[in-house]
Design a protein around this motif. Structure first.
Motif, short mmCIF file in Angstrom:
data_model
loop_
_atom_site.label_atom_id
_atom_site.label_comp_id
_atom_site.label_asym_id
_atom_site.label_seq_id
_atom_site.Cartn_x
_atom_site.Cartn_y
_atom_site.Cartn_z
N GLY A 155 4.58 -9.98 -18.02
CA GLY A 155 3.72 -8.76 -17.76
C GLY A 155 2.28 -8.23 -18.16
O GLY A 155 2.46 -8.69 -19.00
N VAL B 156 4.74 -12.02 -10.04
CA VAL B 156 5.38 -10.52 -11.26
C VAL B 156 3.87 -9.75 -10.79
O VAL B 156 3.80 -8.29 -10.48
CB VAL B 156 5.39 -11.62 -12.18
CG1 VAL B 156 5.77 -9.80 -13.08
CG2 VAL B 156 6.18 -12.04 -11.96
N SER C 256 4.40 -7.22 -7.67
CA SER C 256 5.19 -7.14 -7.95
C SER C 256 4.81 -5.63 -8.28
O SER C 256 5.47 -4.41 -7.73
CB SER C 256 6.34 -7.21 -8.29
OG SER C 256 7.44 -6.84 -7.92
N GLU C 257 4.02 -5.95 -9.22
CA GLU C 257 4.29 -4.54 -10.00
C GLU C 257 2.81 -3.54 -9.84
O GLU C 257 2.74 -2.47 -9.14
CB GLU C 257 3.76 -5.37 -11.20
CG GLU C 257 3.89 -5.31 -12.32
CD GLU C 257 3.55 -6.57 -13.73
OE1 GLU C 257 2.50 -6.26 -13.51
OE2 GLU C 257 4.10 -7.03 -14.85
N ASP D 170 4.96 -1.67 -6.52
CA ASP D 170 5.80 -0.64 -6.72
C ASP D 170 4.37 0.15 -7.53
O ASP D 170 4.95 1.56 -7.47
CB ASP D 170 6.08 -0.73 -8.11
CG ASP D 170 7.69 -2.10 -7.77
OD1 ASP D 170 8.23 -1.35 -7.26
OD2 ASP D 170 8.08 -3.09 -9.08
N ASN D 171 3.16 0.23 -7.83
CA ASN D 171 2.27 1.09 -8.72
C ASN D 171 2.46 1.98 -6.96
O ASN D 171 2.50 2.76 -7.36
CB ASN D 171 1.61 1.14 -9.22
CG ASN D 171 1.28 0.36 -10.11
OD1 ASN D 171 2.84 0.92 -11.38
ND2 ASN D 171 0.67 -0.14 -10.69
N ASP E 119 10.53 -9.65 -5.93
CA ASP E 119 11.23 -10.10 -7.26
C ASP E 119 11.86 -11.02 -6.18
O ASP E 119 12.71 -11.88 -7.97
CB ASP E 119 11.74 -8.64 -7.56
CG ASP E 119 11.33 -7.50 -8.02
OD1 ASP E 119 10.39 -7.69 -8.45
OD2 ASP E 119 11.31 -6.44 -7.94
#
Lengths: 247, 140
Positions: free
Chosen positions: A39, A156, A159-160, A163-164, A216
């Motif tokens: 991350g 990742v 995905s982040e 998600d935001n 994920d």
């Protein structure tokens, strides 16, 4: 009394807000502890030709030789110019003698270093009868690992980001849904418009969230492959130890 | 003695707290993943939601006795939608990534648990609404 109630509610809201951020801050501290960190992309999975990258902890260096073995906290561990890999798995020439290489692997007990010749089969792979390399050396394995780490970091990050986006759309959609509910309960007009707007945010929020969860799943698959690959690298290192007779 | 708020107003107050929580979670996740726009938006929505929930300014517009039958069903979609959405984020394996604590995953998990609990709490005033606001049979 109503003032007390409002103060209580305000206090509750403050506690809720504060606890979430405290969790985040303390969690952030844990994540900054030694270890791989995907991350935020703080790790450097594959580093080549970086010049001098000394491994700390060297004061007096006795003359190193092929077959020598060091633990990470060994003060006599020679300085290494990293050629491939990262702090956990990699290899590189010794600063004091480019004809010797250090290879290192990490397991639950720490990072272990082995000194080998610069043309060692451990790094470049065993040779067949025709003298061709078999491709089972640390060089190839570490490159595969770096590639996997890059893929994981990319997924990742995706995905982040999803998600935001999904979270932002969702909060607006739920806000619209609540507003539509208040609109209905307050018997105001035009509630259908608010409801439609809420739906317009909620639908993509769910779709994008689905994409993020799919990412994920892919990350989990790659993480399993990475785990297996790292075990192969450790096995290769163990072969080197066995060849040199190091316990 | 303070007057107990009606189930309808309790429902909307909880809904605003839920929105505040969701937005705060989104802001925290965005902060952990370096997405400034989402941080600002999340904090603004969160602040407004908590402010409205605490002061009761918007909820005060709700008229008593207007939420019946189909409207209760509509209101019920709010916690249902949130539970369905957050259940998909409720993945304990995301707390760690490659052996290290994964902060965005932790934040998402805490947000999901809180949102599901708040949504579950919203069922109570909904049930109470069914009891108090249901149209009476045979009344003229």
């Amino acid at each position: 009394m109503p003032d007390n109630r409002r103060k209580l509610q305000a206090g509750l809201a403050a506690v809720v807000a504060f606890s979430l951020f405290v969790c985040m801050v303390t969690g952030g501290a844990s994540a900054r502890a030694p270890g791989r960190q995907i991350g935020g992309f703080t790790f450097t999975p594959h580093v080549t030709d970086v010049g001098a990258t000394p491994i700390p902890g060297v004061a007096v260096v006795p003359t190193p030789d092929s077959g020598q073995y060091f633990e990470e906290d060994d003060a006599n561990r020679p300085e290494v110019l990293r050629e491939a890999g990262d702090d956990w798995f990699g290899y590189g020439a010794l600063a004091s003698n480019p004809d010797l290489y250090a290879i290192w692997v990490t397991d639950e007990t720490g990072t272990h270093y082995l000194i080998v010749e610069s043309d060692s089969d451990l790094i470049w792979g065993d040779t067949d009868r025709q003298g061709e390399r078999l491709g089972n050396g640390l060089d190839g394995l570490i490159q595969q690992r770096s590639s996997l780490l890059n893929q994981i970091a990319e997924l990742v990050g995706l995905s982040e980001s999803r998600d935001n986006t999904s979270g932002t759309l969702f909060q607006i959609g739920i806000g619209g849904l609540i507003l539509a509910g208040i609109c209905v309960a307050a018997t105001l007009g035009g509630c259908g418009v608010v409801l439609g707007a809420a739906g317009a945010f909620l639908a993509p929020a769910f779709v994008i969230q689905g994409d993020a969860r799919e990412n994920d799943t892919q990350v989990e698959v790659l993480a399993t492959q990475l785990h297996d690959l790292e075990q192969l690298i450790r096995n290769r290192f163990a072969v080197g130890l066995a060849r040199t007779g190091t316990p | 003695m303070t007057k107990t708020p009606s189930p309808t107003r309790r429902f909307f107050t909880l809904a605003l707290y839920l929105l505040g929580w969701l937005s705060l979670g989104t802001a925290a996740h965005a902060l952990a993943t370096s997405s400034p726009v989402s941080v600002v938006l999340g904090l603004v929505v969160s602040g407004v939601s908590f402010y409205l929930a605490v002061t009761g300014k918007v909820v005060a517009r709700v008229r008593e006795g207007t939420v019946t039958g189909g409207r209760i069903l509509f209101l019920a979609t709010i916690p249902v939608v949130v539970i369905v959405y957050e259940a998909r984020n409720l993945d304990f394996s995301r707390v760690q990534l490659l052996g290290a604590v994964y902060v965005p995953g932790v934040i998402m998990l805490i947000t999901a648990i809180g949102a599901i609990l708040l949504s579950a709490l919203m069922v109570l005033p909904l049930v109470a609404m069914l009891g108090t606001n249901a149209p009476r049979q045979g009344s003229s």
